[in-house]
Structures are given as structure tokens and as C-alpha cells.
Design a protein around this motif. Structure first.
Motif, PDB file in Angstrom:
ATOM      1  N   TYR A  29       0.884  -1.069   0.029  1.00 25.68           N
ATOM      2  CA  TYR A  29      -0.092   0.114  -0.157  1.00 25.68           C
ATOM      3  C   TYR A  29       0.850   1.315   0.096  1.00 25.68           C
ATOM      4  CZ  TYR A  29      -4.188   2.594   0.945  1.00 25.68           C
ATOM      5  OH  TYR A  29      -5.563   3.654   0.967  1.00 25.68           O
ATOM      6  N   LEU A  30       1.854   1.301   1.037  1.00 26.81           N
ATOM      7  CA  LEU A  30       2.704   2.452   0.964  1.00 26.81           C
ATOM      8  C   LEU A  30       3.623   2.482  -0.484  1.00 26.81           C
ATOM      9  CD1 LEU A  30       4.599   4.557   2.249  1.00 26.81           C
ATOM     10  CD2 LEU A  30       6.076   2.912   2.875  1.00 26.81           C
ATOM     11  N   PHE A  31       3.750   1.618  -0.846  1.00 27.46           N
ATOM     12  CA  PHE A  31       4.893   1.522  -2.507  1.00 27.46           C
ATOM     13  C   PHE A  31       3.849   2.064  -3.468  1.00 27.46           C
ATOM     14  CE2 PHE A  31       8.021  -2.027  -0.794  1.00 27.46           C
ATOM     15  CZ  PHE A  31       8.607  -1.043  -0.098  1.00 27.46           C
ATOM     16  N   ALA A  32       2.421   1.568  -3.431  1.00 26.71           N
ATOM     17  CA  ALA A  32       1.664   1.966  -4.400  1.00 26.71           C
ATOM     18  C   ALA A  32       1.499   3.434  -4.477  1.00 26.71           C
ATOM     19  CB  ALA A  32       0.391   1.623  -4.175  1.00 26.71           C
ATOM     20  N   MET A  97     -11.269   0.075  -2.613  1.00 24.91           N
ATOM     21  CA  MET A  97     -11.758   1.265  -3.547  1.00 24.91           C
ATOM     22  C   MET A  97     -13.153   1.507  -3.271  1.00 24.91           C
ATOM     23  SD  MET A  97     -10.843   2.949  -5.867  1.00 24.91           S
ATOM     24  CE  MET A  97     -10.137   3.212  -7.530  1.00 24.91           C
ATOM     25  N   GLY A  98     -13.940   0.373  -2.966  1.00 27.34           N
ATOM     26  CA  GLY A  98     -15.554   0.744  -2.675  1.00 27.34           C
ATOM     27  C   GLY A  98     -15.781   1.579  -1.431  1.00 27.34           C
ATOM     28  N   ALA A  99     -14.950   1.160  -0.395  1.00 23.28           N
ATOM     29  CA  ALA A  99     -15.087   1.944   0.875  1.00 23.28           C
ATOM     30  C   ALA A  99     -14.535   3.393   0.923  1.00 23.28           C
ATOM     31  CB  ALA A  99     -14.167   1.013   1.912  1.00 23.28           C
ATOM     32  N   VAL A 100     -13.545   3.624   0.186  1.00 20.23           N
ATOM     33  CA  VAL A 100     -13.238   4.688   0.128  1.00 20.23           C
ATOM     34  C   VAL A 100     -14.037   5.841  -0.731  1.00 20.23           C
ATOM     35  CG1 VAL A 100     -11.397   6.411  -1.034  1.00 20.23           C
ATOM     36  CG2 VAL A 100     -10.592   4.395   0.267  1.00 20.23           C
ATOM     37  N   VAL A 101     -14.792   5.252  -1.814  1.00 19.68           N
ATOM     38  CA  VAL A 101     -15.853   5.831  -2.485  1.00 19.68           C
ATOM     39  C   VAL A 101     -16.971   6.252  -1.551  1.00 19.68           C
ATOM     40  CG1 VAL A 101     -17.497   5.652  -4.562  1.00 19.68           C
ATOM     41  CG2 VAL A 101     -14.878   5.121  -4.637  1.00 19.68           C
ATOM     42  N   LEU A 102     -17.166   5.123  -0.710  1.00 22.45           N
ATOM     43  CA  LEU A 102     -18.677   5.169  -0.001  1.00 22.45           C
ATOM     44  C   LEU A 102     -18.445   6.014   1.467  1.00 22.45           C
ATOM     45  CD1 LEU A 102     -20.304   1.792  -0.522  1.00 22.45           C
ATOM     46  CD2 LEU A 102     -20.864   3.898  -1.742  1.00 22.45           C
ATOM     47  N   ILE A 103     -17.321   5.901   1.997  1.00 27.30           N
ATOM     48  CA  ILE A 103     -17.014   6.157   3.397  1.00 27.30           C
ATOM     49  C   ILE A 103     -16.433   7.611   3.293  1.00 27.30           C
ATOM     50  CG2 ILE A 103     -15.969   6.069   5.574  1.00 27.30           C
ATOM     51  CD1 ILE A 103     -16.281   2.960   4.919  1.00 27.30           C
ATOM     52  N   HIS A 104     -15.546   8.104   2.399  1.00 28.20           N
ATOM     53  CA  HIS A 104     -15.031   9.417   2.238  1.00 28.20           C
ATOM     54  C   HIS A 104     -14.248   9.542   3.427  1.00 28.20           C
ATOM     55  CE1 HIS A 104     -17.369   9.978  -1.317  1.00 28.20           C
ATOM     56  NE2 HIS A 104     -18.565  10.157  -0.670  1.00 28.20           N
ATOM     57  N   MET A 120      -9.751   7.894  -4.168  1.00 27.12           N
ATOM     58  CA  MET A 120      -8.532   6.968  -4.353  1.00 27.12           C
ATOM     59  C   MET A 120      -8.282   6.851  -5.854  1.00 27.12           C
ATOM     60  SD  MET A 120      -6.531   4.834  -2.735  1.00 27.12           S
ATOM     61  CE  MET A 120      -7.255   4.360  -1.331  1.00 27.12           C
ATOM     62  N   PRO A 121      -6.904   7.523  -5.987  1.00 26.14           N
ATOM     63  CA  PRO A 121      -6.544   7.300  -7.412  1.00 26.14           C
ATOM     64  C   PRO A 121      -6.364   5.981  -8.090  1.00 26.14           C
ATOM     65  CG  PRO A 121      -4.858   8.643  -6.167  1.00 26.14           C
ATOM     66  CD  PRO A 121      -5.777   7.971  -5.243  1.00 26.14           C
ATOM     67  N   ALA A 122      -6.747   5.907  -9.234  1.00 25.73           N
ATOM     68  CA  ALA A 122      -7.140   4.550  -9.913  1.00 25.73           C
ATOM     69  C   ALA A 122      -5.541   3.920  -9.952  1.00 25.73           C
ATOM     70  CB  ALA A 122      -7.712   4.691 -11.225  1.00 25.73           C
ATOM     71  N   GLY A 123      -4.778   4.795 -10.361  1.00 29.47           N
ATOM     72  CA  GLY A 123      -3.184   4.122 -10.204  1.00 29.47           C
ATOM     73  C   GLY A 123      -2.635   3.636  -9.069  1.00 29.47           C
ATOM     74  N   ALA A 126      -4.394   0.267  -8.855  1.00 33.17           N
ATOM     75  CA  ALA A 126      -3.678  -0.767  -9.692  1.00 33.17           C
ATOM     76  C   ALA A 126      -2.505  -1.301  -9.384  1.00 33.17           C
ATOM     77  CB  ALA A 126      -3.807  -0.103 -11.172  1.00 33.17           C
ATOM     78  N   LEU A 127      -1.829  -0.226  -8.558  1.00 31.73           N
ATOM     79  CA  LEU A 127      -0.246  -0.513  -8.284  1.00 31.73           C
ATOM     80  C   LEU A 127      -0.292  -1.285  -6.786  1.00 31.73           C
ATOM     81  CD1 LEU A 127       1.729   2.652  -8.729  1.00 31.73           C
ATOM     82  CD2 LEU A 127       2.122   0.229  -9.898  1.00 31.73           C
ATOM     83  N   PHE A 128      -1.427  -1.088  -5.972  1.00 25.41           N
ATOM     84  CA  PHE A 128      -1.594  -1.877  -4.765  1.00 25.41           C
ATOM     85  C   PHE A 128      -2.086  -3.262  -5.015  1.00 25.41           C
ATOM     86  CE2 PHE A 128      -4.683  -3.320  -1.541  1.00 25.41           C
ATOM     87  CZ  PHE A 128      -3.803  -3.608  -0.577  1.00 25.41           C
TER      88      PHE A 128
END
Length: 176
Positions: A29-32, A97-104, A120-123, A126-128
Motif C-alpha cells: 500500500y505504501l509503495f503504491a 476502493m469501494g470503501a473509500v468511495v462510500l465512506i470518504h 482514491m487514485p486509480a493508479g 492498480a499498483l496496490f
């Protein structure tokens, strides 16, 4: 249930593996975030990283448990174990991804006073996903490669007319 008792979907020797996987998921997650932003992570995404890291790691471990990754000893790693690992990590990435979109979890205030959620950036996702698939899988494969031939011989798997038969060779003190 075994003998009327409920058993955990985690093998008793899997706790160290879970701790290693937690560290690897946190690193992924950090490296992403670090790989996505070449000239340093913007402040709003640093806040997003810090706000979401605990539940990304915890949620990923829960989903890996539910996927059955920790049900058996690591020395029996096989195709099913890798499939469970991939399934758990892919579901964890989608849930994150869904949690970040729903919970903010992080909001910023614009110059005109309006508040907006940091997405959350899509990049980063994808990297994560790629790094989270790579790091624990590579760690499992490395542990499997480090097993000695003696350990592999002790737990031999035979295929007899299409049926998998697992055998354990007991060694006596006499060496017989």
C-alpha cells in the motif's frame, strides 16, 4: 465443527504468516502511493494513506482468512493456496476502493469554503493490487523453496490413478 466445537478458519501455526502478510500488505500500500507520485505524494493523499492504512491491512487480513489462506500449514502450499491468496487480495482491493468511495475518510476544503472528498487514485489501486499480489505470493514461494529435500520427502504426495494420496513418512530413532 470438530467434536462439537467450533474451529477457527486459521491454522494454529498461521499467526506468524499473518503477521508477515500484514507487513507485506502495508508495504504494498505504501509503495503504491510512492510509485504513483513521482515528485512526492501530495498532502491530501498522504492524509488518505494514513487514514486508510489500518483498515486496508486489517480488512485484507480478514478477507484472506475468509478466503481460506490460513487454513493449512504453509509447508503444504499448492495451487489452491495461491488461488485463495489471489482471490482474497483481489476482493480486498475492490472492497478498499469501494470503501473509500462510500465512506470518504478524508475531505478537503476548497478556497471557496466547499468541502470535497479525496478519492482514491486509480493508479494507486492498480499498483496496490499488483504489489499485494506479488509480495505475499513471492514470500510464500520463497518459503516453499527453502524447504529441505528431507522435509519434502517426509510429506510426499503421490498421485495414484488420478487420486491424490498424501503420505507422511515416520522416521524411527533407528533410522529404519
Amino acid at each position: 465443527m470438530r467434536n462439537g466445537r467450533r474451529t477457527l478458519p486459521v491454522h494454529r501455526h498461521a499467526v506468524p504468516q499473518m503477521l508477515v502478510d500484514a507487513a507485506l500488505v502495508a508495504m504494498a500500500y505504501l509503495f503504491a502511493f510512492e510509485l504513483r507520485f513521482d515528485s512526492g505524494t501530495p498532502l491530501r493523499y498522504q492524509h488518505l494513506f494514513h487514514a486508510t492504512l489500518p483498515w486496508v491491512v486489517g480488512g485484507t487480513l480478514v478477507l484472506l482468512v475468509l478466503a481460506g489462506v490460513y487454513r493449512r500449514e504453509t509447508r503444504f502450499t499448492g495451487r489452491r493456496d495461491y488461488e485463495a491468496l489471489v482471490r482474497g487480495i483481489v476482493i480486498a482491493a475492490v472492497v478498499t476502493m469501494g470503501a473509500v468511495v462510500l465512506i470518504h475518510p478524508v475531505e478537503i476544503t476548497a478556497a471557496n469554503g466547499t468541502r470535497a472528498a479525496v478519492g482514491m487514485p486509480a493508479g494507486v489501486m492498480a499498483l496496490f493490487l499488483l504489489l499485494a499480489l506479488l509480495l505475499p505470493t513471492a514470500a510464500s514461494a520463497t518459503m516453499l523453496e527453502q524447504m529441505s529435500v528431507e522435509q519434502l520427502a517426509r510429506h510426499a504426495t503421490l498421485i495414484v490413478e488420478g487420486t491424490v494420496v498424501s503420505t507422511t513418512v515416520d522416521q524411527t530413532a533407528d533410522g529404519e
